[in-house]
Design a protein around this motif. Structure first.
Motif, PDB file in Angstrom:
ATOM      1  N   ALA A  37       4.187   3.858  -9.998  1.00  0.00           N
ATOM      2  CA  ALA A  37       3.500   2.678  -9.484  1.00  0.00           C
ATOM      3  C   ALA A  37       2.006   2.970  -9.397  1.00  0.00           C
ATOM      4  O   ALA A  37       1.598   4.054  -8.970  1.00  0.00           O
ATOM      5  CB  ALA A  37       4.051   2.297  -8.117  1.00  0.00           C
ATOM      6  N   LEU A  38       1.193   1.992  -9.788  1.00  0.00           N
ATOM      7  CA  LEU A  38      -0.255   2.158  -9.739  1.00  0.00           C
ATOM      8  C   LEU A  38      -0.746   1.934  -8.316  1.00  0.00           C
ATOM      9  O   LEU A  38      -0.389   0.941  -7.674  1.00  0.00           O
ATOM     10  CB  LEU A  38      -0.931   1.167 -10.679  1.00  0.00           C
ATOM     11  CG  LEU A  38      -0.887   1.511 -12.174  1.00  0.00           C
ATOM     12  CD1 LEU A  38      -1.371   0.334 -13.002  1.00  0.00           C
ATOM     13  CD2 LEU A  38      -1.716   2.754 -12.476  1.00  0.00           C
ATOM     14  N   ALA A  39      -1.558   2.840  -7.820  1.00  0.00           N
ATOM     15  CA  ALA A  39      -2.152   2.728  -6.496  1.00  0.00           C
ATOM     16  C   ALA A  39      -3.661   2.873  -6.622  1.00  0.00           C
ATOM     17  O   ALA A  39      -4.158   3.679  -7.409  1.00  0.00           O
ATOM     18  CB  ALA A  39      -1.593   3.798  -5.562  1.00  0.00           C
ATOM     19  N   LEU A  40      -4.394   2.079  -5.841  1.00  0.00           N
ATOM     20  CA  LEU A  40      -5.847   2.133  -5.860  1.00  0.00           C
ATOM     21  C   LEU A  40      -6.314   3.459  -5.261  1.00  0.00           C
ATOM     22  O   LEU A  40      -5.987   3.780  -4.124  1.00  0.00           O
ATOM     23  CB  LEU A  40      -6.422   0.951  -5.071  1.00  0.00           C
ATOM     24  CG  LEU A  40      -7.937   0.833  -5.032  1.00  0.00           C
ATOM     25  CD1 LEU A  40      -8.498   0.640  -6.436  1.00  0.00           C
ATOM     26  CD2 LEU A  40      -8.357  -0.336  -4.132  1.00  0.00           C
ATOM     27  N   LEU A  52       3.199   0.371 -16.801  1.00  0.00           N
ATOM     28  CA  LEU A  52       2.586   0.279 -15.481  1.00  0.00           C
ATOM     29  C   LEU A  52       2.120  -1.155 -15.267  1.00  0.00           C
ATOM     30  O   LEU A  52       1.435  -1.728 -16.122  1.00  0.00           O
ATOM     31  CB  LEU A  52       1.401   1.236 -15.371  1.00  0.00           C
ATOM     32  CG  LEU A  52       1.726   2.711 -15.637  1.00  0.00           C
ATOM     33  CD1 LEU A  52       0.461   3.550 -15.619  1.00  0.00           C
ATOM     34  CD2 LEU A  52       2.725   3.226 -14.609  1.00  0.00           C
ATOM     35  N   ARG A  53       2.468  -1.737 -14.121  1.00  0.00           N
ATOM     36  CA  ARG A  53       2.158  -3.127 -13.847  1.00  0.00           C
ATOM     37  C   ARG A  53       1.064  -3.208 -12.782  1.00  0.00           C
ATOM     38  O   ARG A  53       1.083  -2.477 -11.788  1.00  0.00           O
ATOM     39  CB  ARG A  53       3.415  -3.884 -13.408  1.00  0.00           C
ATOM     40  CG  ARG A  53       4.483  -3.887 -14.488  1.00  0.00           C
ATOM     41  CD  ARG A  53       5.731  -4.655 -14.102  1.00  0.00           C
ATOM     42  NE  ARG A  53       6.697  -4.606 -15.192  1.00  0.00           N
ATOM     43  CZ  ARG A  53       6.717  -5.457 -16.215  1.00  0.00           C
ATOM     44  NH1 ARG A  53       5.822  -6.442 -16.269  1.00  0.00           N
ATOM     45  NH2 ARG A  53       7.620  -5.340 -17.173  1.00  0.00           N
ATOM     46  N   LEU A  54       0.139  -4.134 -13.031  1.00  0.00           N
ATOM     47  CA  LEU A  54      -1.014  -4.269 -12.144  1.00  0.00           C
ATOM     48  C   LEU A  54      -1.358  -5.750 -12.024  1.00  0.00           C
ATOM     49  O   LEU A  54      -1.543  -6.430 -13.035  1.00  0.00           O
ATOM     50  CB  LEU A  54      -2.218  -3.493 -12.698  1.00  0.00           C
ATOM     51  CG  LEU A  54      -3.506  -3.544 -11.897  1.00  0.00           C
ATOM     52  CD1 LEU A  54      -3.325  -2.831 -10.557  1.00  0.00           C
ATOM     53  CD2 LEU A  54      -4.650  -2.904 -12.681  1.00  0.00           C
ATOM     54  N   TRP A  91      -7.897  -1.855   1.038  1.00  0.00           N
ATOM     55  CA  TRP A  91      -8.287  -0.554   0.486  1.00  0.00           C
ATOM     56  C   TRP A  91      -7.756   0.507   1.453  1.00  0.00           C
ATOM     57  O   TRP A  91      -8.139   0.533   2.628  1.00  0.00           O
ATOM     58  CB  TRP A  91      -9.798  -0.440   0.383  1.00  0.00           C
ATOM     59  CG  TRP A  91     -10.423  -1.472  -0.522  1.00  0.00           C
ATOM     60  CD1 TRP A  91      -9.797  -2.247  -1.445  1.00  0.00           C
ATOM     61  CD2 TRP A  91     -11.811  -1.836  -0.567  1.00  0.00           C
ATOM     62  NE1 TRP A  91     -10.685  -3.074  -2.071  1.00  0.00           N
ATOM     63  CE2 TRP A  91     -11.944  -2.839  -1.562  1.00  0.00           C
ATOM     64  CE3 TRP A  91     -12.949  -1.422   0.108  1.00  0.00           C
ATOM     65  CZ2 TRP A  91     -13.160  -3.432  -1.867  1.00  0.00           C
ATOM     66  CZ3 TRP A  91     -14.170  -1.998  -0.202  1.00  0.00           C
ATOM     67  CH2 TRP A  91     -14.265  -2.991  -1.184  1.00  0.00           C
ATOM     68  N   ARG A  92      -6.916   1.382   0.944  1.00  0.00           N
ATOM     69  CA  ARG A  92      -6.289   2.386   1.805  1.00  0.00           C
ATOM     70  C   ARG A  92      -6.583   3.780   1.275  1.00  0.00           C
ATOM     71  O   ARG A  92      -6.179   4.137   0.182  1.00  0.00           O
ATOM     72  CB  ARG A  92      -4.777   2.149   1.871  1.00  0.00           C
ATOM     73  CG  ARG A  92      -3.965   3.228   2.536  1.00  0.00           C
ATOM     74  CD  ARG A  92      -4.331   3.419   3.992  1.00  0.00           C
ATOM     75  NE  ARG A  92      -3.998   2.241   4.793  1.00  0.00           N
ATOM     76  CZ  ARG A  92      -4.273   2.121   6.083  1.00  0.00           C
ATOM     77  NH1 ARG A  92      -4.916   3.107   6.710  1.00  0.00           N
ATOM     78  NH2 ARG A  92      -3.926   1.033   6.737  1.00  0.00           N
ATOM     79  N   VAL A 131       0.835  -1.203   0.000  1.00  0.00           N
ATOM     80  CA  VAL A 131       0.000   0.000   0.000  1.00  0.00           C
ATOM     81  C   VAL A 131       0.867   1.249   0.000  1.00  0.00           C
ATOM     82  O   VAL A 131       0.634   2.201  -0.723  1.00  0.00           O
ATOM     83  CB  VAL A 131      -0.946  -0.035   1.214  1.00  0.00           C
ATOM     84  CG1 VAL A 131      -1.716   1.266   1.307  1.00  0.00           C
ATOM     85  CG2 VAL A 131      -1.893  -1.208   1.098  1.00  0.00           C
ATOM     86  N   ARG A 132       1.899   1.250   0.865  1.00  0.00           N
ATOM     87  CA  ARG A 132       2.744   2.440   0.929  1.00  0.00           C
ATOM     88  C   ARG A 132       3.496   2.642  -0.382  1.00  0.00           C
ATOM     89  O   ARG A 132       3.695   3.754  -0.845  1.00  0.00           O
ATOM     90  CB  ARG A 132       3.729   2.287   2.096  1.00  0.00           C
ATOM     91  CG  ARG A 132       3.058   2.352   3.468  1.00  0.00           C
ATOM     92  CD  ARG A 132       4.069   2.757   4.524  1.00  0.00           C
ATOM     93  NE  ARG A 132       5.134   1.787   4.661  1.00  0.00           N
ATOM     94  CZ  ARG A 132       5.102   0.779   5.528  1.00  0.00           C
ATOM     95  NH1 ARG A 132       4.041   0.605   6.281  1.00  0.00           N
ATOM     96  NH2 ARG A 132       6.126  -0.055   5.626  1.00  0.00           N
ATOM     97  N   GLU A 133       3.898   1.539  -1.028  1.00  0.00           N
ATOM     98  CA  GLU A 133       4.628   1.675  -2.282  1.00  0.00           C
ATOM     99  C   GLU A 133       3.721   2.175  -3.399  1.00  0.00           C
ATOM    100  O   GLU A 133       4.184   2.677  -4.404  1.00  0.00           O
ATOM    101  CB  GLU A 133       5.229   0.320  -2.678  1.00  0.00           C
ATOM    102  CG  GLU A 133       6.353  -0.127  -1.760  1.00  0.00           C
ATOM    103  CD  GLU A 133       6.792  -1.547  -2.052  1.00  0.00           C
ATOM    104  OE1 GLU A 133       7.674  -2.049  -1.348  1.00  0.00           O
ATOM    105  OE2 GLU A 133       6.238  -2.124  -2.994  1.00  0.00           O
ATOM    106  N   GLY A 134       2.403   2.048  -3.205  1.00  0.00           N
ATOM    107  CA  GLY A 134       1.494   2.472  -4.257  1.00  0.00           C
ATOM    108  C   GLY A 134       1.547   3.951  -4.524  1.00  0.00           C
ATOM    109  O   GLY A 134       1.066   4.412  -5.552  1.00  0.00           O
TER     110      GLY A 134
END
Length: 673
Positions: free
Chosen positions: A27-30, A55-57, A261-262, A19-22
């Motif tokens: 980097a793709l983050a939700l 972008l990798r998901l 989910w963050r 989550v923190r790396e998102g």
């Protein structure tokens, strides 16, 4: 149920590394989730990139079909390229180009037998042996202490000689051909990928369209998610004359996505969208007929002169971020009937086909956990009623309440827990109910308990009466009214008044005749309102009517049928007089018909007797007394036949005249209702 819901904007200290790396660049983050009652969820990921980017998901394997169907890339200042992911690669395709099948990898012996003719080098007790594989055979070998064990002998063709080695004694078998070694390795790698069944990595390629400035790229898709549910709490005043109730609505949300989910922008949508699944990640091959090679005749196909073309349609790019930023933000109520909203009230907005609840503060929910989120909280018009549904409770009505949505947005369907608050402020559970979708301006009745203080009895009877009769063009039309009457006897509560709604079935072809007031209709019921005072026993009569029409040709009525109508007390006097005259004319016609029939019968008897005498005359001696007697009888019969025949024309004319009189009367008869 674990309610781990956070609305803080800053990441928690114990947030997972993923989550923190998102939030890192590239980097793709939700960032955004929209859950629909259609059983799907919209997931939007975001990344900041420079120039061309990959972008990798990661997504679950069971979601790949939905992702392939719905994935969309929003790149405001760049150009979206391709999206790639590893293929499913069924085993039949994996081994299609290999010189062996999957079964060859079950054992060393099976693989070496599948590679017959391949060059190998073995190392063992006898040193290195090189040659081409002939075969691998199994044999039972005796053990020194008794018994036996299965061993495999590898036969190799080496320097023109056939050599054998025991496979179980070898230290190793090396493939001498690099190409064959690569094929075996490819098969093993493919089997390894087949075991990776849970996740697939998507690679989204984007290209810079305007310099190297940092830009935001959003990747979104729609996948199957658990259905979010609505539950309500309705608190009513104990007194039945209250006009409003406190309604609090909550959304039950589950995170079964496999990742936390963050701090996501969170929206719930209530509606009924069309959703479906399509197996896009499977490989399909179209079966084709096999056509034999034509080696005899030669043909020249007809020249194709072309076909009309299809105009390509260019899809318009939708800038989701701009649309979202431009959306109006509704003011949220400060508190709910069940208490203040810690997460902030959602912003509700009615769209064409659904209602949207957007939460102004970010939401966090750990994977595998459930959250209870408040979405509705306000006073709502509520009228206490007692609903009688015979199929639910035959003798007692249901305690119910009519809720009217006086707000601007629809209320989603859901379960309602009903509470009653006394004048002293004490709250008690009154029952559970179900709420159907409630659009603005409409009302719904929800029932939550059986009221044993009120008793309702029913009595039914059927009636039928003449309502209309008319004659036109020689046809009598009689319309009778069938009537079904149900009498409801309502014994009210001893100390409290009641407003009772009787649900009475609607029947095809039947109309409600009584009562005329205090009635509302549903798709298959009448709802009839009856106020019952404390201690009163009220009576309500409900009548349904249906017309039943009969048509009869008057000319076809017999005297007996006419008599039946004349004996009826229901028919009006004008119709009775018409039937009386019709009876007279029918009787006259029947009298003339009987007279004619009498003459024709007499004539037939005379001719029959005359024929008998003639036959007898043939067998008696001529000139005898008996012959003379027969001749005299024949003469008398001939006179009677002549006299009777002379009367027939007048009798026939009398019958025709009577029938004409009847037909003329019927044809000219007209009787309006």
């Amino acid at each position: 149920m674990d309610h781990r819901v956070s609305t803080a904007a800053a990441p928690a200290a114990d947030a997972p590394e993923s989550v923190r790396e998102g939030t890192a660049a590239g980097a793709l983050a939700l960032r955004r989730i929209v859950l629909s009652t259609g059983g799907v969820g919209y997931f939007e990921h975001e990344a900041r990139v420079r120039g061309d980017a990959e972008l990798r998901l990661e997504v679950r394997l069971d979601q790949v079909d939905d992702v392939l169907k719905s994935i969309v890339v929003y790149d405001d200042r760049g150009a979206a390229g391709s999206v790639t992911l590893p293929g499913r690669e069924p085993l039949r395709d994996l081994f299609r180009e290999l010189p062996f099948d999957e079964g060859a990898l079950e054992s060393e012996a099976a693989l070496l037998n599948a590679l017959r003719g391949a060059e190998v080098r073995t190392s063992g007790p006898g040193g290195v042996v090189a040659g081409r594989i002939v075969a691998v055979t199994a044999a039972e070998a005796a053990l020194p202490g008794g018994g036996s064990e299965r061993r495999h002998r590898l036969a190799l063709m080496s320097d023109g000689a056939l050599k054998q080695v025991v496979l179980e004694e070898l230290a190793g078998v090396e493939l001498a051909e690099a190409r064959l070694e690569e094929q075996v390795g490819a098969a093993l790698r493919g089997l390894s990928r087949q075991r990776e069944r849970n996740r697939r990595e998507l690679v989204v390629h984007t290209a810079s369209a305007a310099g190297e400035d940092e830009r935001v790229v959003r990747v979104a898709y729609v996948v199957e998610v658990p259905l979010w549910k609505t539950t309500y709490r309705l608190t009513l005043p104990e007194a039945p004359h209250g006009k409003t109730g406190a309604l609090a609505g909550w959304a039950v949300v589950e995170n079964q996505s496999g990742s936390d989910w963050r701090d996501v922008d969170f929206t719930l949508v209530s509606g009924n969208p069309v959703t479906f699944r399509q197996a896009l990640y499977e490989l399909y091959y179209v079966p084709r007929p096999e056509v034999p090679v034509d080696v005899a005749d030669r043909v020249l196909p007809r020249l194709d002169e072309g076909a009309s073309g299809l105009t390509a349609r260019t899809a318009r790019r939708v800038h989701l971020a701009e649309a979202r930023d431009a959306a109006p933000v509704a003011s949220a109520p400060a508190s709910f009937a069940a208490g203040a909203f810690a997460a902030g009230a959602p912003e509700a907005e009615e769209s064409t086909t659904q209602v949207v609840f957007h939460f102004p503060a970010p939401i966090s929910l750990a994977s595998g956990h459930t959250a209870l989120l408040p979405i509705v909280g306000r006073e709502i018009p509520a009228e206490r009623l007692w609903l009688y549904q015979p199929e639910t409770s035959a003798r007692s009505p249901l305690a119910a309440v009519r809720l009217r949505n006086d707000g601007g947005e629809s209320l989603p369907p859901g379960a309602i827990t009903v509470y009653e608050r006394s004048e002293r402020g004490e709250v008690a559970h009154a029952g559970d109910a179900r709420l159907a979708p409630l659009p603005p301006g409409e009302s719904r009745i929800v029932s939550f308990a059986v009221d044993r203080k009120v008793r309702i009895d029913r009595e039914e009877r059927s009636e039928e009466a003449l309502s209309r009769a008319r004659i036109e063009g020689g046809v009598l039309e009689i319309v009778r009214t069938a009537r079904r009457v149900t009498v409801y006897t309502i014994a009210g509560a001893a100390r409290e008044p009641r407003v009772v709604l009787i649900e009475h079935p609607r029947l095809d072809g039947w109309e409600l005749a009584a009562p005329r007031e205090g009635v509302e209709t549903t798709s298959d019921r009448y709802r009839i309102r009856r106020e019952v005072a404390a201690g009163e026993t009220a009576r309500l009569e409900v009548a349904l009517e249906r017309p039943v029409s009969h048509t009869i040709a008057l000319a076809d009525l017999s005297a007996e049928q006419i008599g039946v109508y004349l004996s009826s007390r229901e028919i009006p006097e004008a119709l009775r007089a018409a039937f009386a005259r019709l009876a007279e004319l029918r009787a006259a016609a029947q009298d003339r018909q009987r007279a004619l029939a009498g003459l024709e019968s007499t004539l037939a008897d005379l001719r029959g007797e005359q024929e008998r005498v003639r036959e007898n005359l043939k067998v008696v001696p001529a000139g005898s007394a008996l012959a003379t007697r027969y001749l005299e009888a024949l003469s008398a019969q001939e006179d009677r036949i002549a006299a009777t025949s002379a009367k027939l024309p007048a009798a026939r004319e009398a019958v025709a005249a009577a029938e004409r009189a009847l037909a003329d009367y019927v044809r000219g008869l007209s009787l309006a209702p």
